[in-house]
Design an enzyme around this catalytic site. Sequence first.
Site, mmCIF file in Angstrom:
data_model
loop_
_atom_site.group_PDB
_atom_site.id
_atom_site.type_symbol
_atom_site.label_atom_id
_atom_site.label_comp_id
_atom_site.label_asym_id
_atom_site.label_seq_id
_atom_site.Cartn_x
_atom_site.Cartn_y
_atom_site.Cartn_z
ATOM 1 N N ARG A 11 104.874 0.805 -0.104
ATOM 2 C CA ARG A 11 105.030 1.406 -1.437
ATOM 3 C C ARG A 11 105.840 0.453 -2.304
ATOM 4 N NH1 ARG A 11 107.847 6.925 -0.836
ATOM 5 N NH2 ARG A 11 105.828 7.813 -0.342
ATOM 6 N N ARG A 44 115.031 6.386 -5.196
ATOM 7 C CA ARG A 44 113.616 5.980 -5.158
ATOM 8 C C ARG A 44 113.165 5.398 -6.502
ATOM 9 N NH1 ARG A 44 110.887 8.468 -0.941
ATOM 10 N NH2 ARG A 44 112.331 8.876 0.747
ATOM 11 N N LYS A 56 117.081 11.192 0.617
ATOM 12 C CA LYS A 56 116.450 10.538 -0.529
ATOM 13 C C LYS A 56 117.033 11.052 -1.848
ATOM 14 C CE LYS A 56 112.192 12.021 0.475
ATOM 15 N NZ LYS A 56 110.788 12.484 0.356
ATOM 16 N N LYS A 60 116.196 11.074 -6.192
ATOM 17 C CA LYS A 60 115.150 10.767 -7.174
ATOM 18 C C LYS A 60 115.670 10.854 -8.611
ATOM 19 C CE LYS A 60 111.409 11.978 -4.130
ATOM 20 N NZ LYS A 60 110.242 12.799 -3.830
ATOM 21 N N CYS A 85 98.256 15.577 -3.128
ATOM 22 C CA CYS A 85 98.966 14.503 -2.437
ATOM 23 C C CYS A 85 97.984 13.778 -1.524
ATOM 24 C CB CYS A 85 100.120 15.078 -1.635
ATOM 25 S SG CYS A 85 99.531 16.070 -0.252
ATOM 26 N N CYS A 94 98.755 10.603 6.270
ATOM 27 C CA CYS A 94 100.095 11.189 6.271
ATOM 28 C C CYS A 94 100.400 11.866 7.608
ATOM 29 C CB CYS A 94 100.241 12.193 5.132
ATOM 30 S SG CYS A 94 101.883 12.937 5.166
ATOM 31 N N CYS A 137 101.311 19.939 2.845
ATOM 32 C CA CYS A 137 102.362 20.579 3.651
ATOM 33 C C CYS A 137 103.502 20.957 2.719
ATOM 34 C CB CYS A 137 102.821 19.628 4.769
ATOM 35 S SG CYS A 137 104.036 18.412 4.233
ATOM 36 N N CYS A 162 104.630 17.120 -1.935
ATOM 37 C CA CYS A 162 104.507 15.868 -2.692
ATOM 38 C C CYS A 162 103.669 15.997 -3.970
ATOM 39 C CB CYS A 162 103.926 14.776 -1.810
ATOM 40 S SG CYS A 162 104.925 14.457 -0.354
HETATM 41 FE FE1 SRM Z 1 106.248 12.599 -0.629
HETATM 42 C C1 SRM Z 1 107.101 12.306 2.597
HETATM 43 C C2 SRM Z 1 103.479 10.815 -0.083
HETATM 44 C C3 SRM Z 1 105.906 12.236 -3.953
HETATM 45 C C4 SRM Z 1 108.479 15.172 -1.141
HETATM 46 N N1 SRM Z 1 105.462 11.692 0.996
HETATM 47 C C5 SRM Z 1 106.002 11.651 2.246
HETATM 48 C C6 SRM Z 1 105.232 10.689 3.162
HETATM 49 C C7 SRM Z 1 105.878 9.347 3.054
HETATM 50 C C8 SRM Z 1 105.086 11.149 4.635
HETATM 51 C C9 SRM Z 1 106.112 10.655 5.608
HETATM 52 O O1 SRM Z 1 107.323 10.890 5.441
HETATM 53 O O2 SRM Z 1 105.705 10.026 6.583
HETATM 54 C C10 SRM Z 1 103.870 10.736 2.446
HETATM 55 C C11 SRM Z 1 102.982 9.512 2.641
HETATM 56 C C12 SRM Z 1 101.535 9.909 2.702
HETATM 57 C C13 SRM Z 1 100.616 8.753 2.671
HETATM 58 O O3 SRM Z 1 99.843 8.572 3.637
HETATM 59 O O4 SRM Z 1 100.587 8.026 1.696
HETATM 60 C C14 SRM Z 1 104.291 11.090 1.036
HETATM 61 N N2 SRM Z 1 105.023 11.603 -1.778
HETATM 62 C C15 SRM Z 1 103.870 10.996 -1.379
HETATM 63 C C16 SRM Z 1 103.040 10.535 -2.566
HETATM 64 C C17 SRM Z 1 102.259 9.253 -2.307
HETATM 65 C C18 SRM Z 1 102.117 11.676 -3.004
HETATM 66 C C19 SRM Z 1 101.046 11.296 -3.995
HETATM 67 O O5 SRM Z 1 99.891 11.617 -3.673
HETATM 68 O O6 SRM Z 1 101.311 10.745 -5.059
HETATM 69 C C20 SRM Z 1 104.169 10.421 -3.608
HETATM 70 C C21 SRM Z 1 104.848 9.076 -3.558
HETATM 71 C C22 SRM Z 1 105.889 8.970 -4.599
HETATM 72 C C23 SRM Z 1 106.493 7.595 -4.714
HETATM 73 O O7 SRM Z 1 105.804 6.708 -5.205
HETATM 74 O O8 SRM Z 1 107.659 7.446 -4.345
HETATM 75 C C24 SRM Z 1 105.135 11.487 -3.108
HETATM 76 N N3 SRM Z 1 107.109 13.495 -2.246
HETATM 77 C C25 SRM Z 1 106.718 13.273 -3.535
HETATM 78 C C26 SRM Z 1 107.232 14.318 -4.369
HETATM 79 C C27 SRM Z 1 106.984 14.456 -5.860
HETATM 80 C C28 SRM Z 1 107.967 13.674 -6.703
HETATM 81 O O9 SRM Z 1 108.824 12.952 -6.180
HETATM 82 O O10 SRM Z 1 107.868 13.791 -7.922
HETATM 83 C C29 SRM Z 1 107.955 15.187 -3.550
HETATM 84 C C30 SRM Z 1 108.601 16.536 -3.978
HETATM 85 C C31 SRM Z 1 109.827 16.385 -4.766
HETATM 86 C C32 SRM Z 1 111.044 16.443 -3.893
HETATM 87 O O11 SRM Z 1 111.432 15.388 -3.390
HETATM 88 O O12 SRM Z 1 111.567 17.534 -3.691
HETATM 89 C C33 SRM Z 1 107.888 14.633 -2.215
HETATM 90 N N4 SRM Z 1 107.618 13.557 0.557
HETATM 91 C C34 SRM Z 1 108.406 14.610 0.182
HETATM 92 C C35 SRM Z 1 109.156 15.057 1.328
HETATM 93 C C36 SRM Z 1 110.196 16.194 1.340
HETATM 94 C C37 SRM Z 1 111.539 15.663 1.017
HETATM 95 C C38 SRM Z 1 112.635 16.696 1.128
HETATM 96 O O13 SRM Z 1 113.413 16.785 0.203
HETATM 97 O O14 SRM Z 1 112.705 17.386 2.140
HETATM 98 C C39 SRM Z 1 108.763 14.243 2.411
HETATM 99 C C40 SRM Z 1 109.266 14.328 3.863
HETATM 100 C C41 SRM Z 1 110.599 13.699 4.046
HETATM 101 O O15 SRM Z 1 111.100 12.959 3.217
HETATM 102 O O16 SRM Z 1 111.154 13.943 5.112
HETATM 103 C C42 SRM Z 1 107.792 13.330 1.893
HETATM 104 FE FE1 SF4 Z 2 102.032 14.347 3.413
HETATM 105 FE FE2 SF4 Z 2 102.946 16.777 3.057
HETATM 106 FE FE3 SF4 Z 2 103.518 14.883 1.315
HETATM 107 FE FE4 SF4 Z 2 101.091 15.797 1.402
HETATM 108 S S1 SF4 Z 2 102.879 17.020 0.885
HETATM 109 S S2 SF4 Z 2 101.657 13.623 1.351
HETATM 110 S S3 SF4 Z 2 100.834 16.236 3.520
HETATM 111 S S4 SF4 Z 2 104.190 14.936 3.382
#
Ligand code: SRM
Ligand code: SF4
Length: 572
Positions: free
Chosen positions: A82, A152, A214, A216, A436, A442, A481, A485
Site C-alpha cells: 500500500r 496512516r 492504527k 487515521k 471493500c 483479504c 467483515c 473497511c
Molecule cells: Fe481496512 C484491515 C482493506 C480502509 C478498518 N483493511 C484491512 C486489511 C489490511 C486486512 C488485514 O488486516 O489483513 C484489508 C486488506 C484487504 C486487501 O486484500 O486489500 C483492508 N481497508 C482496506 C481498504 C483497501 C478497503 C478498500 O476497499 O478501499 C482500505 C485501505 C485504506 C488505506 O489506503 O489505508 C481500508 N479499513 C479501512 C477503513 C475506512 C477508512 O479508513 O476510511 C476502515 C474503517 C475505519 C476505522 O478504522 O474504524 C478500516 N481495516 C480496518 C480494520 C479495523 C480496525 C479497527 O479499528 O479495529 C482492520 C483490521 C485491523 O486493523 O486489525 C482492517
Molecule cells: Fe477485509 Fe473486512 Fe476490511 Fe473487507 S472489511 S477488506 S473483509 S478486513
Amino acid sequence: MIDKKILNKIDNHLNVAEYIKKNSNFLRGTISEDLNNSLTGGFIGDNYSLIRFHGMYQQDDRDIRKERLKQKLEPRYSIMLRCRLPGGIITTKQWLNIEKFAGKHTIYGSIRLTNRQTFQLHGILKKKLKSIHQLLNKIKLDSLATANDVNRNVLCTSNPMKSTIHLEAYKWAKKISEYLLPKTNAYSEIWLNKKKLLTTDIEPILGSTYLPRKFKTSILIPPENDVDLHANDLNFIAISDNENKKLIGFNILIGGGLSIEHGNKKTYPRLSTELGYIPLYKIISITKAIITTQRDWGNRIDRKNAKTRYTIERVGINKFKKEIEKRAKIKFEKIKPYILKYRGDYIGWTKGINGLWNLTIFIENGRILNYSKFLIKNGIKEIAKIHKGNFRITANQNLIISDVLEKEKKNINNLAIFYGLINNNISKQRQNSMACVSFPTCPLAMAEAERILPEFITKIEIIMNKNNINNNYIIFRISGCPNGCARALLAEIGLIGKSLNKYNLYLGGNREGTRIARIYKENIKEKEIFKELNNLIKLWAKNKKKEENFGDFVIRAKIVKPVINSVKDFWL
Ligand code: SRM
Ligand code: SF4
C-alpha cells in the site's frame, strides 16, 4: 519470534503486538533474513506483523487455500503493498512507473484504488519486493507507515473544482503525513540497501513502541465530506476567510472510528467529537499533542480497545481535551460554523474556479484493470502519457484527471471515450456505492464484498426503476467483515459480512455521513436482503417527503431507531 509462554512470565499485561514492537529494533526485526529465505514465500514470526509498518501485508489466495492444503503445499503467499499518498495526489510520471510494475508483478496486472486515497498492489512475490521499494524511492514515493500502529495515509478532500483553498489544505495533509512518519532508518536499510546509521534510532513523536493501534487523520473542506471524517481519529475541518479565498485555520474533531466485532459490546463505532478551532500556526503542536496523548494513554493491554475513541471514552473527553491544551500550550477557540453536504464525487468533467478542468472517472470498486469490454488500465496509461497535470485518487475509490488545460481537454476526452472511461450510463446509484476488497485476498473476509457489489447494485437499480426513482440514489456499502473497511456503518444501507453468503443489514446513516446506521436484520442471505430492500425502497418511493433521502426516511418512518450516542445505544 517471542515465545508466548515466556512473554506471560515476563509480563502478563501488555498484548503480544507490544512485545513485537519493543523487540523489533525499531521495526527491523529479521525482515532482511526472511527476504533471503527461499524455503517459504512468506515472512516468519514477528516479521509477518513488522512488514506492515513498511506498508505491506502478507496474503494468500483464499480461493485456492483449501486445495493447496490438500496437496500439502504452503498457501500461495504473496504481498500486498500500500503506497503512502497524502491527499491522493500522484503525478502522471509516477503513475506510468507504477502501472508498468503492476503489469508485470501484480494479480492480473491490477492496481486497486483504496478509500483512503491511495493504491494497493496485490500479489507481489517476496523476491520482487526490493524492486518495488526501489522504484517507489526513485519516483519519490514510499509505502512507509501505511499500515499497523502508526498514522496512516492522510486524507484530504479531493475535488479541486470549487475550492481556492484546496492546494493549501493539500499541503497540510502532506506536511502532517511527513511529520508523523516513523523516523527509524529501518525502511531505508532493508529496502533501499542504505547503510545502517551509527546514531541510535529515536522516535520523538511515536515513541519506541509506536502507537497502541492504527491512527487515521483527515483534512476536509466543507461542504464536502468525501473523506468520511467520522471514520478518522483526528480531523481538520478547513476554515477560510470571509471571502473564501484563504485558509485561516481548522476546526479539530477527534475520536471517530467504525470497526466493531460481531456481538462484542465492548466495541462500538463512534462519531468524532468537536474540540474547537485553531489558527494555522498551531497545527503541528496540536497534532503532536493529540497523537502523543493517544500514544501515552491508549490501551496497550487490549488491542480491541486501543483506538483513540476508546481512550476518550475511558478518560472522558474533557480530560483528554485539557491534556491536549496543556501539551500544545494552547486554548481551543470556539468551533467555527461549517456545513457538511456531500460525500460523493462529481463524475465527469467539471471546471475549477482556477479555469482548469478536472475529469473524475468512475472506477468500479477502485479496481484498475483491463477488462474484456473496456481496457480501463490502458486508457488511464494513455491519458497519463499526454496529461501535464496530476492524478488524484478520491476517498470513494475513483480517479480524477486533475488540472487539465483547455487545450488538452479534447484529446483527453477522446481517449476517455475510446477506452470507456466516460460512460453516461452509470447510474447515480452505482456512483454512490462502495465495497471493500474482501475475498480472495483479504485474510479477514467473512463474506464477499467487491466481487458481488456490481451485481447487487444492478438489483437495487431494478428496484429503483420499478418505483420510478431511478434518478435518485441511496448510499450503499458492503464490508466483508465488521472491521468495516467500506465504511458501511456510515451508509444509508450497509451490509456487513457475517459468514460466507450471509450479512447483517444496517439502515439509517445519512447522506452527509454524520449518523451511524443501525442493525435491521441479522445473518441474512441475498434472497432475504433483496426481499427487504424491495419493500423498504418501495415504501420510501411512495411515502417520502419531497427531498427526503432514504436514510432519513427510515428514521422518520420508525423503521429503525436513530443511533444517537453510539457508545450507549449502538447495541440496543
Ligand atoms: Fe481496512 C484491515 C482493506 C480502509 C478498518 N483493511 C484491512 C486489511 C489490511 C486486512 C488485514 O488486516 O489483513 C484489508 C486488506 C484487504 C486487501 O486484500 O486489500 C483492508 N481497508 C482496506 C481498504 C483497501 C478497503 C478498500 O476497499 O478501499 C482500505 C485501505 C485504506 C488505506 O489506503 O489505508 C481500508 N479499513 C479501512 C477503513 C475506512 C477508512 O479508513 O476510511 C476502515 C474503517 C475505519 C476505522 O478504522 O474504524 C478500516 N481495516 C480496518 C480494520 C479495523 C480496525 C479497527 O479499528 O479495529 C482492520 C483490521 C485491523 O486493523 O486489525 C482492517
Ligand atoms: Fe477485509 Fe473486512 Fe476490511 Fe473487507 S472489511 S477488506 S473483509 S478486513
